[in-house]
Design a protein around this motif. Structure first.
Motif, PDB file in Angstrom:
ATOM      1  N   GLN A 364      22.306 -19.941 -55.425  1.00  0.00           N
ATOM      2  CA  GLN A 364      21.168 -20.289 -54.584  1.00  0.00           C
ATOM      3  C   GLN A 364      21.583 -21.200 -53.423  1.00  0.00           C
ATOM      4  OE1 GLN A 364      18.282 -18.607 -55.324  1.00  0.00           O
ATOM      5  NE2 GLN A 364      19.762 -17.758 -56.779  1.00  0.00           N
ATOM      6  N   GLN A 367      18.435 -25.737 -50.939  1.00  0.00           N
ATOM      7  CA  GLN A 367      17.044 -25.913 -51.344  1.00  0.00           C
ATOM      8  C   GLN A 367      16.537 -24.562 -51.852  1.00  0.00           C
ATOM      9  OE1 GLN A 367      15.596 -28.910 -51.238  1.00  0.00           O
ATOM     10  NE2 GLN A 367      17.371 -29.855 -50.227  1.00  0.00           N
ATOM     11  N   ASP A 369      13.684 -22.423 -54.854  1.00  0.00           N
ATOM     12  CA  ASP A 369      12.619 -22.500 -55.846  1.00  0.00           C
ATOM     13  C   ASP A 369      12.690 -21.268 -56.742  1.00  0.00           C
ATOM     14  OD1 ASP A 369      10.556 -20.403 -54.726  1.00  0.00           O
ATOM     15  OD2 ASP A 369      11.061 -21.678 -53.009  1.00  0.00           O
ATOM     16  N   SER A 371      10.806 -19.247 -60.431  1.00  0.00           N
ATOM     17  CA  SER A 371       9.749 -19.130 -61.433  1.00  0.00           C
ATOM     18  C   SER A 371      10.416 -19.098 -62.803  1.00  0.00           C
ATOM     19  CB  SER A 371       8.945 -17.843 -61.199  1.00  0.00           C
ATOM     20  OG  SER A 371       8.293 -17.429 -62.380  1.00  0.00           O
ATOM     21  N   GLU A 401      15.427 -31.702 -59.584  1.00  0.00           N
ATOM     22  CA  GLU A 401      14.132 -31.025 -59.517  1.00  0.00           C
ATOM     23  C   GLU A 401      13.184 -31.732 -58.564  1.00  0.00           C
ATOM     24  OE1 GLU A 401      10.853 -28.923 -62.430  1.00  0.00           O
ATOM     25  OE2 GLU A 401      12.358 -30.257 -63.306  1.00  0.00           O
ATOM     26  N   ALA A 404       6.835 -29.015 -58.367  1.00  0.00           N
ATOM     27  CA  ALA A 404       6.473 -27.607 -58.549  1.00  0.00           C
ATOM     28  C   ALA A 404       5.270 -27.272 -57.672  1.00  0.00           C
ATOM     29  CB  ALA A 404       6.153 -27.343 -60.019  1.00  0.00           C
ATOM     30  N   ASP A 407       2.308 -20.397 -56.414  1.00  0.00           N
ATOM     31  CA  ASP A 407       2.594 -19.342 -55.454  1.00  0.00           C
ATOM     32  C   ASP A 407       1.353 -18.546 -55.096  1.00  0.00           C
ATOM     33  OD1 ASP A 407       4.525 -17.961 -53.885  1.00  0.00           O
ATOM     34  OD2 ASP A 407       4.417 -16.290 -55.295  1.00  0.00           O
ATOM     35  N   ARG A 485       5.983 -22.211 -59.375  1.00  0.00           N
ATOM     36  CA  ARG A 485       7.387 -22.140 -58.967  1.00  0.00           C
ATOM     37  C   ARG A 485       7.953 -23.558 -58.941  1.00  0.00           C
ATOM     38  NH1 ARG A 485       9.002 -17.244 -57.556  1.00  0.00           N
ATOM     39  NH2 ARG A 485      10.926 -18.015 -56.616  1.00  0.00           N
ATOM     40  N   ASN A 486       9.174 -23.691 -59.451  1.00  0.00           N
ATOM     41  CA  ASN A 486       9.816 -24.999 -59.552  1.00  0.00           C
ATOM     42  C   ASN A 486      10.845 -25.164 -58.442  1.00  0.00           C
ATOM     43  OD1 ASN A 486       8.967 -23.997 -62.350  1.00  0.00           O
ATOM     44  ND2 ASN A 486       9.221 -26.176 -62.701  1.00  0.00           N
ATOM     45  N   ARG A 487      10.732 -26.270 -57.698  1.00  0.00           N
ATOM     46  CA  ARG A 487      11.667 -26.555 -56.596  1.00  0.00           C
ATOM     47  C   ARG A 487      12.896 -27.299 -57.110  1.00  0.00           C
ATOM     48  NH1 ARG A 487       6.909 -28.117 -53.427  1.00  0.00           N
ATOM     49  NH2 ARG A 487       6.593 -26.664 -51.690  1.00  0.00           N
ATOM     50  N   THR A 489      17.001 -28.885 -55.734  1.00  0.00           N
ATOM     51  CA  THR A 489      18.056 -29.097 -54.745  1.00  0.00           C
ATOM     52  C   THR A 489      19.390 -28.915 -55.451  1.00  0.00           C
ATOM     53  OG1 THR A 489      16.721 -30.687 -53.510  1.00  0.00           O
ATOM     54  CG2 THR A 489      19.104 -30.740 -53.145  1.00  0.00           C
TER      55      THR A 489
END
Length: 634
Positions: A364, A367, A369, A371, A401, A404, A407, A485-487, A489
């Protein structure tokens, strides 16, 4: 005022329960502390009372929303201002609570552990004066504990970030090993870890061996033989709760089922019925009991084996809180062990699945996100295990983290779009019209993809969400948020992704082994030639000076004889049919998934492939998981 004066004047209680005053003294002296009290031992007073004496905010972390509500209602009746922030509150309600905290009106705030993944909440709390950071169910922080919750591992880190002046860990089920874990993580000195006696002399711990076909008859026989009283019958499966409640009702008992599969209103109705009745019997999964304020429960029956001694002690601890005699009966059926072992073995993903997930995460951008549902389905790992792996990566400082977000939003208008737009003028009206045009209508609900709506309208997601929340507050529509959805870094990348994945998988396998060991501890409790109560106390670090005199061993002088079920052969014809089916589904090529399928254990991959609809699904539930797995490897 002194703690004793506060206890009397604000709580209406004449004297402290054992351990309470010692914990409160430690906290008021500025020390972090641990309270290991039995179920019903009064742990909540250990933070509620100091909250009235300390200058800043008392923050209470609890995983139980129902318990938060009950405690806040009880505090409100005493004129003590407290509030909670959880997933059931709308954005406007959460903002109002935060404003009351900033104004000093509220000094006691309850939150769920997941709330600390919200960046805005973290930032707000970090600007406040936190006098006490209390963590309920603190055993969840220990991977050696029976109910490990990955988000608990991040709590101490946040307590340090918000400069909490003292921490309080509370639990009813900490073995000496788990308590050492808690004290190490929370930096609690030995003298500040207050453990009260686990032994409750009014509880008689009984046990009987029984075969599956005779279990209902034995339960009914025991209910008839004893004086009637409020009773809980604990079972493993939801369908078992329904079936046993029906059989008890048919036998003339006032019995109802309770499990997580019931609608919220029905669960609440059963809880209220049980609380207000004199001789109710509730047949329940472990979902029942947390926060049940009923002191006169006379009987707790375990229709199925509990998963661990910790679960067992929590569940029997709900009986006899009025100090009068209570009986706790364990119906020991050897067939239950296989079912529980299969559940434990079926949760652990394959090494390949963990490697697939870890590789995906490190592909990824900085940054990103995700699910949890999508990750679970894509990599064939149960959502809770996906969550655990992500927390492991965060604790290893590979990822961090963020907050969240949802969506998709669904809404049901209470009037036409034209009537909604009439409430607004100018740019606000044009903006709202452009948002509503992006909604897709089903029968009565509209669905709005926030990402697409933001792209088309050019408006930030936050503005669209605030607009929908406002319309809901004005009763112009009913709103539901969906698709979390979870953000994250990405902080750094490992030199060897495969080695990291193997390390993480080894942690999951070690946890699986501990779960299986806990099941054996339950059987050992009743099969050893010694006092059952004394053994249970020893498990939790307490030594009885003499046998209890009321348990099955003390009364009979004999341990239970547990028959080991004879190993059954897998029918050759069925196995050949299963091998043919294995060629039709790629998911079944994996020995672990093939075993899950035959044991009737669902997994994200099996569900996605619809393999669980096949007639052979669960065809070998009577065969141990390990036996099937070994043959699947051949």
């Amino acid at each position: 005022m002194s703690p004793q004066e506060i206890l009397s004047a604000r709580f209406g209680i004449a004297a402290f329960k054992p351990g309470q005053h010692a914990v409160i003294e430690q906290l008021l002296a500025g020390n972090s502390a641990a309270a290991v009290f039995p179920t019903g031992g009064g742990k909540s007073l250990c933070y509620q009372l100091p909250a009235l004496l300390l200058p800043g905010l008392t923050l209470v972390v609890s995983p139980l929303i129902a318990l938060m509500k009950d405690q806040i209602d009880a505090l409100d009746r005493r004129g003590i201002a407290a509030a909670r922030i959880d997933s059931t509150l709308a954005a406007g309600e959460t903002a109002a609570v935060m404003q009351r905290i900033r104004s000093g009106e509220i000094k006691l705030l309850y939150v769920a552990p997941e709330r600390f993944n919200n960046e805005r909440f973290r930032e707000a709390i970090e600007r406040m004066h936190v006098s006490l950071f209390a963590v309920d169910e603190a055993h969840c922080i220990s991977e050696w504990g029976h109910n490990f919750r990955p988000d608990y591992l991040k709590l101490v880190r946040f307590a340090n970030r918000c400069r909490a002046e003292r921490l309080l860990a509370l639990t009813a089920t900490a073995t000496p090993e788990v308590l050492r874990d808690i004290c190490r993580e929370f930096k609690i000195e030995p003298q500040a870890a207050i453990r009260t006696g686990f032994f409750r002399p009014n509880l008689a711990l009984q046990a009987s061996t029984v075969s599956s076909p005779n279990r209902d008859a034995l339960l009914i026989e025991k209910l008839h033989a004893r004086p009637p009283g409020a009773s809980i019958v604990y079972v493993t499966l939801q369908k078992t709760a329904e079936q046993v409640a029906e059989r008890l009702a048919a036998a003339g008992f006032a019995a109802k089922a309770y499990h997580a599969g019931l609608e919220t209103e029905e669960r609440t109705a059963v809880q209220n019925w049980f609380r207000d009745s004199h001789q109710p019997i509730v047949v329940a999964t472990i979902a029942f009991g947390m926060g049940i304020d009923k002191a006169d429960i006379r009987y707790v029956y375990h229709y199925n084996l509990p998963k661990s001694l910790e679960n067992y002690s929590q569940e029997i601890g709900r009986s006899g809180r009025d100090g009068l005699p209570a009986t706790c009966e364990l119906l020991v059926c050897a067939a239950d062990l296989q079912v529980l072992e299969n559940f434990a073995l079926g949760d652990t993903p394959s090494a390949e699945a963990v490697q697939s997930l870890v590789k995906y995460i490190f592909r990824q951008p900085e940054q990103f996100d995700v699910s949890l549902y999508d990750l679970s389905s894509k990599h064939d790992i149960k959502q809770l295990v996906v969550r655990t792996l992500l927390v492991y990566l965060e604790l290893g400082e590979w990822i961090e983290e963020g907050t969240a977000f949802y969506d998709t939003y669904s809404f049901q208008p209470h009037c036409t779009s034209a009537e909604i737009l009439q409430q607004f003028e100018g740019e606000r009206r044009e903006f709202l019209a452009s948002v509503l045009r992006q909604a897709q209508k089903a029968k009565t609900w509209f669905k709005l993809d926030l990402t697409r709506a933001s792209e088309v309208t050019g408006a930030p997601r936050d503005r669209i969400v605030r607009a929908l929340d406002y319309l809901a507050e004005q009763k112009l529509l009913t709103l539901k948020a969906e698709g979390v959805r979870n953000r994250f870094t990405l902080l750094r990348k490992p030199d060897d992704v495969v080695a990291l994945a193997a390390e993480l998988h080894a942690k999951l396998v070690a946890r699986e082994t501990r779960e299986l060991d806990r099941l054996q501890q339950v059987l050992s409790l009743v099969s050893q030639p010694s006092c059952i109560t004394a053994q249970l106390c020893e498990h939790f670090g307490e030594t009885l000076n003499q046998p209890c005199g009321t348990c099955t061993f003390c009364v009979t002088g004999q341990p239970l004889h547990l028959e080991t079920p004879a190993e059954q052969a897998i029918p050759d014809k069925l196995w050949q049919q299963a091998l043919q089916l294995r060629q039709q589904y790629e998911i079944l090529r994996s020995p672990r998934d093939f075993t899950r399928f035959l044991c009737g254990l669902t997994s994200p991959g099996l569900t996605k492939a619809r393999a669980s609809r096949e007639a052979l699904f669960g065809s070998l539930t009577h065969i141990p998981y390990r036996q099937i797995y070994q043959r699947a490897l051949q």
